[in-house]
Scaffold this motif. Structure first.
Motif, PDB file in Angstrom:
ATOM      1  N   THR A 189       7.886   0.212  11.387  1.00 49.05           N
ATOM      2  CA  THR A 189       7.187  -0.173  10.170  1.00 49.05           C
ATOM      3  C   THR A 189       5.688  -0.128  10.412  1.00 49.05           C
ATOM      4  OG1 THR A 189       8.999  -1.629   9.523  1.00 49.05           O
ATOM      5  CG2 THR A 189       6.875  -2.009   8.470  1.00 49.05           C
ATOM      6  N   LEU A 190       4.979   0.486   9.486  1.00 52.03           N
ATOM      7  CA  LEU A 190       3.515   0.483   9.511  1.00 52.03           C
ATOM      8  C   LEU A 190       3.034  -0.343   8.321  1.00 52.03           C
ATOM      9  CD1 LEU A 190       2.866   4.275  10.159  1.00 52.03           C
ATOM     10  CD2 LEU A 190       2.864   2.416  11.831  1.00 52.03           C
ATOM     11  N   ARG A 191       2.044  -1.172   8.526  1.00 49.14           N
ATOM     12  CA  ARG A 191       1.481  -1.974   7.437  1.00 49.14           C
ATOM     13  C   ARG A 191      -0.030  -1.804   7.432  1.00 49.14           C
ATOM     14  NH1 ARG A 191       4.213  -6.690   5.264  1.00 49.14           N
ATOM     15  NH2 ARG A 191       2.076  -7.372   4.936  1.00 49.14           N
ATOM     16  N   PHE A 192      -0.601  -1.647   6.240  1.00 57.33           N
ATOM     17  CA  PHE A 192      -2.042  -1.602   6.106  1.00 57.33           C
ATOM     18  C   PHE A 192      -2.393  -2.029   4.688  1.00 57.33           C
ATOM     19  CE2 PHE A 192      -0.437   2.550   5.106  1.00 57.33           C
ATOM     20  CZ  PHE A 192      -1.176   2.984   4.015  1.00 57.33           C
ATOM     21  N   THR A 193      -3.611  -2.459   4.511  1.00 56.77           N
ATOM     22  CA  THR A 193      -4.043  -2.924   3.191  1.00 56.77           C
ATOM     23  C   THR A 193      -4.956  -1.875   2.558  1.00 56.77           C
ATOM     24  OG1 THR A 193      -5.902  -4.112   4.180  1.00 56.77           O
ATOM     25  CG2 THR A 193      -3.881  -5.365   3.792  1.00 56.77           C
ATOM     26  N   VAL A 194      -4.945  -1.851   1.241  1.00 59.55           N
ATOM     27  CA  VAL A 194      -5.770  -0.920   0.482  1.00 59.55           C
ATOM     28  C   VAL A 194      -6.430  -1.671  -0.677  1.00 59.55           C
ATOM     29  CG1 VAL A 194      -4.392   1.127   1.055  1.00 59.55           C
ATOM     30  CG2 VAL A 194      -3.810  -0.218  -0.953  1.00 59.55           C
ATOM     31  N   ARG A 195      -7.494  -1.097  -1.203  1.00 61.77           N
ATOM     32  CA  ARG A 195      -8.156  -1.656  -2.380  1.00 61.77           C
ATOM     33  C   ARG A 195      -7.280  -1.406  -3.606  1.00 61.77           C
ATOM     34  NH1 ARG A 195     -12.437   1.039   0.335  1.00 61.77           N
ATOM     35  NH2 ARG A 195     -13.892  -0.455   1.181  1.00 61.77           N
ATOM     36  N   PRO A 196      -7.482  -2.186  -4.675  1.00 62.64           N
ATOM     37  CA  PRO A 196      -6.689  -1.957  -5.891  1.00 62.64           C
ATOM     38  C   PRO A 196      -6.785  -0.523  -6.400  1.00 62.64           C
ATOM     39  CG  PRO A 196      -7.819  -4.045  -6.057  1.00 62.64           C
ATOM     40  CD  PRO A 196      -8.331  -3.368  -4.807  1.00 62.64           C
ATOM     41  N   SER A 197      -7.967   0.057  -6.379  1.00 65.27           N
ATOM     42  CA  SER A 197      -8.115   1.432  -6.877  1.00 65.27           C
ATOM     43  C   SER A 197      -7.393   2.425  -5.967  1.00 65.27           C
ATOM     44  CB  SER A 197      -9.592   1.811  -7.008  1.00 65.27           C
ATOM     45  OG  SER A 197     -10.237   1.745  -5.748  1.00 65.27           O
ATOM     46  N   GLU A 198      -7.368   2.156  -4.650  1.00 67.90           N
ATOM     47  CA  GLU A 198      -6.652   3.031  -3.724  1.00 67.90           C
ATOM     48  C   GLU A 198      -5.140   2.927  -3.968  1.00 67.90           C
ATOM     49  OE1 GLU A 198      -9.723   2.902   0.064  1.00 67.90           O
ATOM     50  OE2 GLU A 198      -8.235   1.312  -0.155  1.00 67.90           O
ATOM     51  N   TYR A 199      -4.680   1.702  -4.195  1.00 63.32           N
ATOM     52  CA  TYR A 199      -3.248   1.521  -4.471  1.00 63.32           C
ATOM     53  C   TYR A 199      -2.834   2.291  -5.722  1.00 63.32           C
ATOM     54  CZ  TYR A 199       1.247  -0.380  -5.634  1.00 63.32           C
ATOM     55  OH  TYR A 199       2.573  -0.480  -5.951  1.00 63.32           O
ATOM     56  N   VAL A 200      -3.674   2.230  -6.754  1.00 63.23           N
ATOM     57  CA  VAL A 200      -3.359   2.943  -7.998  1.00 63.23           C
ATOM     58  C   VAL A 200      -3.253   4.442  -7.725  1.00 63.23           C
ATOM     59  CG1 VAL A 200      -4.266   3.579 -10.273  1.00 63.23           C
ATOM     60  CG2 VAL A 200      -4.310   1.200  -9.538  1.00 63.23           C
ATOM     61  N   ARG A 201      -4.173   4.984  -6.942  1.00 65.89           N
ATOM     62  CA  ARG A 201      -4.125   6.415  -6.620  1.00 65.89           C
ATOM     63  C   ARG A 201      -2.858   6.770  -5.850  1.00 65.89           C
ATOM     64  NH1 ARG A 201      -9.660   8.494  -4.233  1.00 65.89           N
ATOM     65  NH2 ARG A 201      -8.492  10.432  -4.374  1.00 65.89           N
ATOM     66  N   ILE A 202      -2.491   5.936  -4.872  1.00 68.58           N
ATOM     67  CA  ILE A 202      -1.283   6.182  -4.084  1.00 68.58           C
ATOM     68  C   ILE A 202      -0.054   6.080  -4.984  1.00 68.58           C
ATOM     69  CG2 ILE A 202       0.190   5.240  -2.241  1.00 68.58           C
ATOM     70  CD1 ILE A 202      -2.486   4.408  -0.838  1.00 68.58           C
ATOM     71  N   HIS A 203      -0.004   5.035  -5.776  1.00 70.89           N
ATOM     72  CA  HIS A 203       1.142   4.808  -6.666  1.00 70.89           C
ATOM     73  C   HIS A 203       1.298   5.961  -7.656  1.00 70.89           C
ATOM     74  CE1 HIS A 203       3.302   2.735 -10.025  1.00 70.89           C
ATOM     75  NE2 HIS A 203       4.063   2.413  -8.991  1.00 70.89           N
ATOM     76  N   HIS A 204       0.200   6.392  -8.252  1.00 70.58           N
ATOM     77  CA  HIS A 204       0.256   7.511  -9.197  1.00 70.58           C
ATOM     78  C   HIS A 204       0.679   8.802  -8.500  1.00 70.58           C
ATOM     79  CE1 HIS A 204      -1.510   5.990 -13.070  1.00 70.58           C
ATOM     80  NE2 HIS A 204      -1.590   4.966 -12.268  1.00 70.58           N
ATOM     81  N   GLY A 205       0.207   9.021  -7.285  1.00 63.99           N
ATOM     82  CA  GLY A 205       0.617  10.205  -6.533  1.00 63.99           C
ATOM     83  C   GLY A 205       2.109  10.206  -6.266  1.00 63.99           C
ATOM     84  N   ALA A 206       2.639   9.041  -5.907  1.00 67.73           N
ATOM     85  CA  ALA A 206       4.078   8.933  -5.653  1.00 67.73           C
ATOM     86  C   ALA A 206       4.866   9.179  -6.929  1.00 67.73           C
ATOM     87  CB  ALA A 206       4.406   7.555  -5.068  1.00 67.73           C
ATOM     88  N   ILE A 207       4.415   8.610  -8.034  1.00 66.08           N
ATOM     89  CA  ILE A 207       5.110   8.803  -9.311  1.00 66.08           C
ATOM     90  C   ILE A 207       5.084  10.272  -9.708  1.00 66.08           C
ATOM     91  CG2 ILE A 207       4.950   8.367 -11.800  1.00 66.08           C
ATOM     92  CD1 ILE A 207       4.093   5.507 -11.074  1.00 66.08           C
ATOM     93  N   ARG A 208       3.902  10.888  -9.635  1.00 65.36           N
ATOM     94  CA  ARG A 208       3.777  12.287 -10.059  1.00 65.36           C
ATOM     95  C   ARG A 208       4.583  13.228  -9.166  1.00 65.36           C
ATOM     96  NH1 ARG A 208      -1.974  11.388 -10.033  1.00 65.36           N
ATOM     97  NH2 ARG A 208      -2.090  13.141  -8.648  1.00 65.36           N
ATOM     98  N   SER A 209       4.826  12.840  -7.913  1.00 67.83           N
ATOM     99  CA  SER A 209       5.600  13.690  -7.016  1.00 67.83           C
ATOM    100  C   SER A 209       7.086  13.353  -7.053  1.00 67.83           C
ATOM    101  CB  SER A 209       5.073  13.554  -5.585  1.00 67.83           C
ATOM    102  OG  SER A 209       5.289  12.238  -5.109  1.00 67.83           O
ATOM    103  N   GLY A 210       7.450  12.271  -7.731  1.00 74.01           N
ATOM    104  CA  GLY A 210       8.853  11.876  -7.812  1.00 74.01           C
ATOM    105  C   GLY A 210       9.375  11.258  -6.528  1.00 74.01           C
ATOM    106  N   LEU A 211       8.469  10.728  -5.701  1.00 73.38           N
ATOM    107  CA  LEU A 211       8.851  10.143  -4.417  1.00 73.38           C
ATOM    108  C   LEU A 211       8.590   8.641  -4.431  1.00 73.38           C
ATOM    109  CD1 LEU A 211       7.113  12.771  -2.097  1.00 73.38           C
ATOM    110  CD2 LEU A 211       9.552  12.659  -2.659  1.00 73.38           C
ATOM    111  N   THR A 212       9.228   7.945  -3.507  1.00 77.08           N
ATOM    112  CA  THR A 212       8.865   6.546  -3.302  1.00 77.08           C
ATOM    113  C   THR A 212       7.484   6.525  -2.644  1.00 77.08           C
ATOM    114  OG1 THR A 212       9.807   6.451  -1.076  1.00 77.08           O
ATOM    115  CG2 THR A 212      11.284   5.877  -2.937  1.00 77.08           C
TER     116      THR A 212
END
Length: 115
Positions: A15-38
């Motif tokens: 397991t890897l854990r790291f923290t991100v800013r809210p805007s970074e999380y949104v970018r990651i989350h949107h990338g995952a959604i747009r790619s159809g991946l978790t």
């Protein structure tokens, strides 16, 4: 019949854990959604340089999201002030109306392109 067990080298066991800013999380989350991946699979693929297929959609720009979040924080502070002093500054009313107009214009136009 149960699914065959994966070999030790094929299991996700670390397991890897790291923290991100809210805007970074949104970018990651949107990338995952747009790619159809978790989010986990999306980040594994990005870090390991695997190809990712992104479906283009029109969404809220992460920088705009962060700015709106900051506006929300300021608005929350203004509301607390109003409750404490039992008064509504006229500037707050005009600012809230301007934000509402902006959001209606921009979010309504974005919805028209979808369908």
């Amino acid at each position: 019949m149960a699914r065959p067990k994966k070999a030790d080298t094929e299991r996700h066991s670390h397991t890897l854990r790291f923290t991100v800013r809210p805007s970074e999380y949104v970018r990651i989350h949107h990338g995952a959604i747009r790619s159809g991946l978790t989010i986990s699979q999306y980040l594994r693929d990005v870090v390991l340089g695997r190809p990712i297929t992104i479906t283009q959609t029109r969404g809220l720009d992460p920088d705009l999201f962060e700015e709106l979040r900051r506006v929300g924080v300021n608005l929350n502070q203004a509301v607390k002030y109003m409750h404490t002093h039992e008064t509504v500054p006229p500037e707050l009313l005009s600012a809230a109306a301007a934000i509402e107009r902006f959001l209606k214009e921009n979010l309504d136009h974005g919805a028209e392109g979808r369908g």
